[in-house]
Design a protein around this motif. Structure first.
Motif, short mmCIF file in Angstrom:
data_model
loop_
_atom_site.label_atom_id
_atom_site.label_comp_id
_atom_site.label_asym_id
_atom_site.label_seq_id
_atom_site.Cartn_x
_atom_site.Cartn_y
_atom_site.Cartn_z
N THR A 19 -28.05 4.54 97.91
CA THR A 19 -26.84 4.94 98.64
C THR A 19 -26.21 3.73 99.32
O THR A 19 -24.98 3.58 99.33
CB THR A 19 -27.18 6.06 99.64
N ASN A 43 -25.84 13.56 95.00
CA ASN A 43 -27.11 13.86 95.66
C ASN A 43 -26.94 15.13 96.50
O ASN A 43 -26.88 15.10 97.72
CB ASN A 43 -27.46 12.69 96.57
N HIS A 48 -26.24 11.62 101.63
CA HIS A 48 -26.16 10.65 102.72
C HIS A 48 -24.93 9.77 102.68
O HIS A 48 -24.67 9.02 103.60
CB HIS A 48 -27.38 9.70 102.70
N ASP A 118 -23.65 8.00 92.96
CA ASP A 118 -24.90 7.89 93.71
C ASP A 118 -25.79 9.04 93.25
O ASP A 118 -25.46 10.20 93.45
CB ASP A 118 -24.61 7.99 95.22
MG MG Z 1 -29.64 8.01 98.75
#
Ligand code: MG
Ligand code: ADP
Length: 366
Positions: A19, A43, A48, A118
């Protein structure tokens, strides 16, 4: 129009820096290389990416709403004010099922380049679904055996999905004797190391401040991210001069921690589709009426509620998973056990691991 590139940031082991790399690479591509770059947070279980940009509240519309067909993808895209980077966020609250993102990514290819995804760590279904939607993978590892052996499995997965491996990013490198070296990683994986990011307190500091390090700092790690961004943008990297670095030395803490103080709500992010007059505004409302009774269900109810189309998608993923190595199937996710069992005897993987271990032992004189 040239086809845009979709780059997945993947790792076998979690917490190695995916990330952080997504945020910094994206911000550098947009800010320093003028790219209309987009980062997608796939994700969905443990999102995040927003936090790295100082967003601590739920975005009003997220990838979940897009996957549920409540809104077209463009409605869930936000521009980061300090860099110009676009982001498609995932929900922050617990969310369990990631459906195929192929169609979403496909639609966004028309407007953004590059697109950086991500990904979830590991070899589970969320990682597979994300990896299916990309063109090229950047594999992230730290210079230690647990992370690297998992990285090898991820490379294996990426190849089985017939995607390119762009290269390996080594993160959190301290230059200690016990660490795996660039050469060891290149020789055992058969892929080039395309960036070496040092271990630095500036990264956790920048996350706390809600502003990627490439925006507020000229430190060594920031320079490495910019170099990588330059390579992806196909541009020449011009390092910041000594004055930039000196300014950085004196200013870093002030500028970033100010960001932390003002980092409330959406932290200045601007919604893309609100400003875009071309979006079909009636459509999402109509879609919402039909889809709404079907959301917020789990497990079997989820599959039933979505009808044939969803079943077809689930079947497609299942089929894909059957083709994958046994290691990538649920139930075999335990550390190495299922993997070793599934591949023993017939695979170069064991051989690779033996080689890494032998090299490491030789280096440490054991
Ligand atoms: Mg991550
Ligand atoms: P992942 O997305 O792979 O789970 P993250 O990007 O969230 O990993 O990073 C995990 C943690 O490691 C973060 O809290 C971050 O502060 C720290 N971290 C990442 N890269 C570095 C680095 N180069 N130096 C120091 N800490 C780092």
């Amino acid at each position: 129009m040239a086809k845009s590139t979709v780059i997945g940031i993947l790792s076998g082991k979690g917490g190695v820096g995916k990330t952080t790399i997504t945020a910094n690479l994206g911000a550098a591509l947009a800010r320093d290389f003028g790219k209309k770059a987009l980062v997608i947070d796939s994700n969905i279980k443990t999102s995040h990416l927003g936090l790295h940009f100082g967003v601590y509240d739920e975005f009003p519309v997220t990838l979940r709403d897009v996957l549920d067909r409540k809104v077209p993808p463009m409605y869930a895209i936000y521009t980061h004010p300090a860099s110009g980077l676009r982001m498609l966020p995932a929900p922050m609250k617990y969310d369990s099922v990631l459906r195929s993102i192929d169609a979403v990514v496909g639609q966004l290819r028309r407007s953004y380049d590059p697109i950086i995804v991500d990904c979830a760590p590991g070899l589970g279904s969320d990682a597979v679904i994300a990896a299916k939607a990309i063109d090229k993978a950047i594999i992230v590892t730290t210079p230690d055996l647990p992370a690297f052996t998992d990285a090898l499995k991820t490379i294996d997965l990426v190849k089985r999905l017939r995607k390119d491996v762009l290269g390996i990013v080594m993160n959190r490198v301290r230059g200690e004797r016990y660490e795996l070296t660039t050469e060891e990683i290149e020789q055992t994986s058969g892929h080039g190391v395309i960036a070496v990011i040092p271990e630095t307190t500036r990264i956790p500091e920048s996350i706390a401040a809600g502003s990627p390090i490439v925006i507020s700092s000229n430190s060594g790690a920031a320079a490495e991210f910019k170099k990588l961004a330059a390579a992806i943008a196909g541009e020449r990297y011009v390092p910041d001069g000594i004055f930039g670095r000196l300014a950085d030395f004196f200013n870093f803490n002030f500028s970033t921690f100010e960001g932390a103080k003002v980092g409330r709500g959406m932290n200045g992010f601007v919604r893309e589709a609100v400003a875009d007059a071309d979006m079909p505004r009636e459509e999402p409302r109509r879609e919402m009426q039909t889809i709404k009774p079907q959301i917020n269900r789990t497990g079997a109810a989820w599959k039933g509620a979505r009808g044939e189309e969803a079943e077809a998608e689930i079947d497609a993923v299942e089929e894909l998973r059957r083709e994958l190595p046994a290691a990538a199937k649920p139930g075999n996710m335990g550390p190495y056990k299922g993997f070793a069992r599934a591949r023993a005897g017939k695979d170069a993987e064991q051989e690779i691991l033996r080689k890494v271990k032998a090299r490491l032992r030789a280096k440490l004189g054991r």
